[in-house]
Design an enzyme around this catalytic site. Structure first.
Site, mmCIF file in Angstrom:
data_model
loop_
_atom_site.group_PDB
_atom_site.id
_atom_site.type_symbol
_atom_site.label_atom_id
_atom_site.label_comp_id
_atom_site.label_asym_id
_atom_site.label_seq_id
_atom_site.Cartn_x
_atom_site.Cartn_y
_atom_site.Cartn_z
ATOM 1 N N HIS A 92 8.345 4.173 -20.084
ATOM 2 C CA HIS A 92 8.276 4.135 -21.430
ATOM 3 C C HIS A 92 9.505 5.058 -22.293
ATOM 4 O O HIS A 92 9.881 4.654 -23.393
ATOM 5 C CB HIS A 92 7.014 4.717 -22.277
ATOM 6 C CG HIS A 92 6.406 5.816 -21.252
ATOM 7 N ND1 HIS A 92 5.687 5.867 -20.387
ATOM 8 C CD2 HIS A 92 6.748 6.961 -21.859
ATOM 9 C CE1 HIS A 92 5.535 7.031 -20.141
ATOM 10 N NE2 HIS A 92 5.955 7.944 -20.903
ATOM 11 N N LEU B 76 2.830 1.984 -15.272
ATOM 12 C CA LEU B 76 2.977 3.328 -14.273
ATOM 13 C C LEU B 76 2.576 3.419 -13.162
ATOM 14 O O LEU B 76 1.871 2.482 -12.619
ATOM 15 C CB LEU B 76 2.374 4.344 -15.327
ATOM 16 C CG LEU B 76 2.703 4.504 -16.782
ATOM 17 C CD1 LEU B 76 1.689 5.443 -17.452
ATOM 18 C CD2 LEU B 76 4.161 5.034 -16.750
ATOM 19 N N ASN C 174 3.984 17.960 -18.815
ATOM 20 C CA ASN C 174 4.130 18.291 -20.002
ATOM 21 C C ASN C 174 2.682 18.404 -20.501
ATOM 22 O O ASN C 174 2.302 18.775 -21.743
ATOM 23 C CB ASN C 174 5.022 17.581 -20.834
ATOM 24 C CG ASN C 174 4.558 15.803 -21.031
ATOM 25 O OD1 ASN C 174 3.303 15.579 -20.662
ATOM 26 N ND2 ASN C 174 5.470 14.998 -21.022
ATOM 27 N N ILE D 151 0.569 16.161 -21.698
ATOM 28 C CA ILE D 151 0.200 15.425 -22.622
ATOM 29 C C ILE D 151 0.209 13.717 -22.348
ATOM 30 O O ILE D 151 1.252 13.448 -21.420
ATOM 31 C CB ILE D 151 1.211 15.508 -23.741
ATOM 32 C CG1 ILE D 151 1.076 16.900 -24.360
ATOM 33 C CG2 ILE D 151 1.067 14.528 -24.856
ATOM 34 C CD1 ILE D 151 -0.008 17.536 -25.058
ATOM 35 N N SER E 200 -4.726 -9.918 12.104
ATOM 36 C CA SER E 200 -5.496 -11.256 11.599
ATOM 37 C C SER E 200 -4.599 -12.086 10.674
ATOM 38 O O SER E 200 -4.513 -13.464 10.539
ATOM 39 C CB SER E 200 -6.482 -10.701 10.464
ATOM 40 O OG SER E 200 -7.478 -9.924 11.022
ATOM 41 N N GLU F 106 -2.710 -2.522 -0.334
ATOM 42 C CA GLU F 106 -1.973 -3.747 -0.870
ATOM 43 C C GLU F 106 -1.071 -3.368 -1.947
ATOM 44 O O GLU F 106 -0.065 -4.253 -1.836
ATOM 45 C CB GLU F 106 -2.996 -4.912 -1.192
ATOM 46 C CG GLU F 106 -3.963 -5.163 -0.021
ATOM 47 C CD GLU F 106 -5.127 -4.643 0.304
ATOM 48 O OE1 GLU F 106 -6.026 -4.394 1.233
ATOM 49 O OE2 GLU F 106 -5.237 -3.309 -0.441
ATOM 50 N N PHE G 20 -6.971 -10.478 -1.268
ATOM 51 C CA PHE G 20 -6.748 -9.054 -1.685
ATOM 52 C C PHE G 20 -5.370 -8.915 -2.582
ATOM 53 O O PHE G 20 -4.980 -8.034 -2.543
ATOM 54 C CB PHE G 20 -7.117 -8.078 -0.577
ATOM 55 C CG PHE G 20 -8.421 -8.023 -0.056
ATOM 56 C CD1 PHE G 20 -9.555 -7.906 -1.037
ATOM 57 C CD2 PHE G 20 -8.748 -8.281 1.239
ATOM 58 C CE1 PHE G 20 -10.885 -7.794 -0.610
ATOM 59 C CE2 PHE G 20 -10.077 -8.415 1.647
ATOM 60 C CZ PHE G 20 -11.073 -8.468 0.696
ATOM 61 N N ASP H 261 -17.723 -14.006 6.346
ATOM 62 C CA ASP H 261 -17.622 -12.947 5.511
ATOM 63 C C ASP H 261 -17.932 -12.939 4.192
ATOM 64 O O ASP H 261 -18.012 -12.404 3.348
ATOM 65 C CB ASP H 261 -16.121 -12.471 5.642
ATOM 66 C CG ASP H 261 -15.679 -11.590 6.743
ATOM 67 O OD1 ASP H 261 -16.723 -11.161 7.696
ATOM 68 O OD2 ASP H 261 -14.678 -11.182 7.336
#
EC number: 2.2.1.1
Length: 664
Positions: free
Chosen positions: A66, A116, A185, A187, A384, A411, A437, A469
């Protein structure tokens, strides 16, 4: 000669002015980090504004994306092709200066940041690529791969869970050329962070195995410089904790969230100019400040010195030098096309009924021998996902000459690290997890698509076919969501031949990511002519046709192709004219010319059934409202796979009955 503070104030002024003119943006972070940026960019960063693609440049990532006016100001002042008019066009349509830094717009932007935590994770990938290339190519007396990765990040990046995934792995792997600056900072958007972020960040990073330099005054050039020197000398990744004042220089808004994400306003900008002693009008930089910032001559000199080093390396090691050049240019080996096509033809000639995840491993085995640039991995599921092949060698902290990364159960981190590896150059990264996933990693795959970078994901256990599963592990809506992502190439092959074609095209695709979706269970290989094998690359093709014009078309992918073929055989025996279309990659099929698409799916044949063990709704665009879809409309269940396929209607009987109803 202007002082260091005055040079940093040029960043502050441009950042204030750019945000004010756009009437939106984030002035606080650029103003707070300007002193750190001045020390790093003018004193340490090896880069050449005249050639932003110089292979051995240091990488700089603004993870707190940003604060984009910071990097735009730095690029402009340093002499990159980013004009003052480009800065005035900040956040405007088709400008080189979008609201968050975007890869491929302004030269010198190494990665797209804004979500972020992903910038620091991309930086970890870049540092891994540097360390691996160095281990593979450097020779005694010839350190031709030798550069740092620097990253700026804020509290938001550190709160995001992906920063834990990436920084934990960076410490384990000893990425000594990764240097991160924490903009401490205090903030965030909501205000002072102590109410929601009271971690002991230095101790956190020490626990990861990082070198931590705490409590550096982010507005003291000497302290910043000393920290960078110490970081470069340490064999561990370094976190430099810089205490800064957000919006430094703004008399009434600095130190508060008021300057985080909104223009300061004309009155406050005038007050800030007075406070900083910056007497120049908006977007005006004096000549002596430009002269001190200009990095073109120094950058050209550094690159020329490296070119001389590379020439000496090439004279001593011509084969390695040619190979490094090929890989950095993203070129495939000379014999690639011929050998890859032969491998695919041999697979068609030697049928095997195997799980497509096993077919994927066989493709890796065949193609991997030609591709030293492969950098594989899995999120702790190698046995797997079947992502290791006979040539796989694991990366370890003290031996980075391998080609396989054990990402652990990370992941999201894995996928964003792979974006960094791809952006760095020299490797073709592939990673893997269960298809379910990919949800954890979705935003990093979206970023790969947005940036148009090569990121190959192997997603196995692709449906209710994984069985016992249960629904926590059984994907339903995931394939559709991947297909709906712009610039994502999504493949769900039906056998070993389609699997090898999918791998070949993913390896060749340099302008976006590929999701390769494979089964746990065995799949029958389908017979094909040479022409049909060639047509797999079109994403959809006629696998089995009727005598004369079809009255019904069955469209299927993956494990359901076998089902469609068996149903077609029964319907044909009962006198129906049925065509089976295998459509492993809908996005690729959609890119074919209208004539080909019409030949495969004639518009006047409206009796169509789509069969896929994924969310049903996706298929209406191919079958129309008059067609039928045999797919999933709920989550799965915990039971053996064959019982689940029967329960959810994936049977020959159900396909045949649905077809008869449709044709009645």
């Amino acid at each position: 000669m202007p002082s260091r503070k005055h040079l940093a104030n040029a960043i502050r002024a441009l950042s204030m002015d750019g945000v004010q003119k756009a009437n939106s943006g984030h002035p606080g972070a650029p103003m707070g980090m300007a002193d750190i940026a001045e020390v790093l960019w003018r004193g340490h960063l090896n880069h050449n504004p005249s050639n932003p693609e110089w292979a051995d440049r240091d990488r700089f990532v603004l993870s707190n994306g940003h604060g984009s006016m910071l990097i735009y100001s730095l690029l402009h002042l340093s002499g990159y092709e980013l004009s003052i008019d480009d800065l005035k066009n900040f956040r405007q349509l088709h400008s080189k200066t979008p609201g968050h830094p975007e890869y491929g717009y302004a030269p010198g932007i190494e990665t797209t940041t804004g979500p972020l935590g992903q910038g620091i994770t991309n930086a970890v990938g870049m540092a891994m690529a540097e360390k691996a290339l160095a281990a593979q190519f450097n020779k005694p007396g010839h350190d031709i791969v030798d550069h740092f990765t620097y990253v700026f990040m804020g509290d938001g990046c550190l709160m995001e869970g992906i920063s834990h995934e990436a920084c934990s792995l960076a410490g384990t792997l000893g990425l000594g050329k990764l240097i991160a600056f924490w903009d401490d900072n205090g903030i965030s958007i909501d205000g002072h962070v102590e109410g929601w972020f009271s971690d002991d960040t230095p101790k956190r990073f020490e626990a990861y195995g990082w070198h931590v330099i705490p409590a550096v005054d982010g507005h003291n050039a000497e302290a910043i410089n000393a920290a960078i020197e110490a970081a470069k000398a340490d064999p561990r990744p370094t976190l430099i904790c810089t205490k800064t004042i957000i919006g430094f220089g703004s008399p009434n808004k600095s130190g508060s969230h008021d300057c985080h994400g909104a223009p300061l306003g004309a009155e406050e900008i005038a007050a800030a100019r007075e406070f900083l002693g910056w007497e120049h009008p908006a977007f005006e930089i004096p000549a002596d400040v430009y002269a001190e910032w200009d990095a073109k001559a120094a950058g050209a000199e550094k690159e020329a010195a490296w070119n001389a080093k590379f020439d000496a390396y090439a004279a001593a090691y011509p084969t390695e030098a040619a190979e490094l050049k090929r890989r950095l240019n993203g070129e495939l080996p000379a014999e690639w096309e011929e050998k890859a096509n032969q491998i695919i033809a041999d697979l068609q000639a030697n049928p095997a009924n195997i799980a497509s995840r096993k077919a994927s491993q066989n493709a890796l085995e065949a193609f991997g021998k030609m591709l030293p640039e492969f950098m594989g991995g899995s999120a702790d599921l190698a046995p797997s996902n079947l992502t290791m092949w006979s040539g796989s060698k694991s990366l370890e902290a003290n031996d980075f000459s391998g080609n396989y990364i054990h990402y652990g159960v990370r992941e999201f981190g894995m996928t964003a690290i792979m974006n960094g590896i791809a952006l760095h150059g020299g490797f073709v990264p592939y990673g893997a997890t269960f298809l379910m996933f990919m949800e954890y990693a979705r935003n990093a795959m979206r970023m790969a698509a947005l940036m148009k970078v090569q990121n190959i994901q192997v997603y196995t256990h692709d449906s209710i076919g994984l069985g016992e599963d249960g629904p926590t592990h059984q994907p339903v809506e995931q394939i559709a969501s991947l297909r709906l992502t712009p610039n994502m190439s999504t493949w769900r092959p039906c056998d070993q031949v389609e699997s090898a074609v999918a791998w070949k095209l993913a390896i060749e695709r340099k302008d976006g990511p590929s999701a390769l979706i494979f089964s746990r269970q065995n799949l029958a290989q389908q017979p094909r002519s040479a022409e049909q094998v060639a047509d797999i690359a079109k994403g959809g093709y006629i696998l089995k046709d009727s005598d004369g014009k079809p009255e019904l078309i069955l469209i299927a992918t993956g494990s359901e192709v076998e089902l469609a073929v068996k149903a077609a055989e029964q319907l044909t025996a009962e006198g129906k004219k049925v065509r089976v279309v295998s459509m492993p990659a809908t996005d690729t099929f959609d890119k074919q010319d209208a004539a080909y698409r019409e030949a495969v799916l004639p518009s006047d044949v409206t009796a169509r059934i789509a069969i896929e063990a994924g969310i049903a709704d996706f298929w209406y665009k191919y079958v129309g409202f008059d067609g039928r879809i045999i797919g999933m409309t709920t989550f799965g269940e915990s039971a053996p796979a064959d019982q689940l396929f029967e329960m959810f209607g994936f049977t020959v009987e159900n396909v045949v009955n649905t077809a008869k109803e449709l044709l009645a």
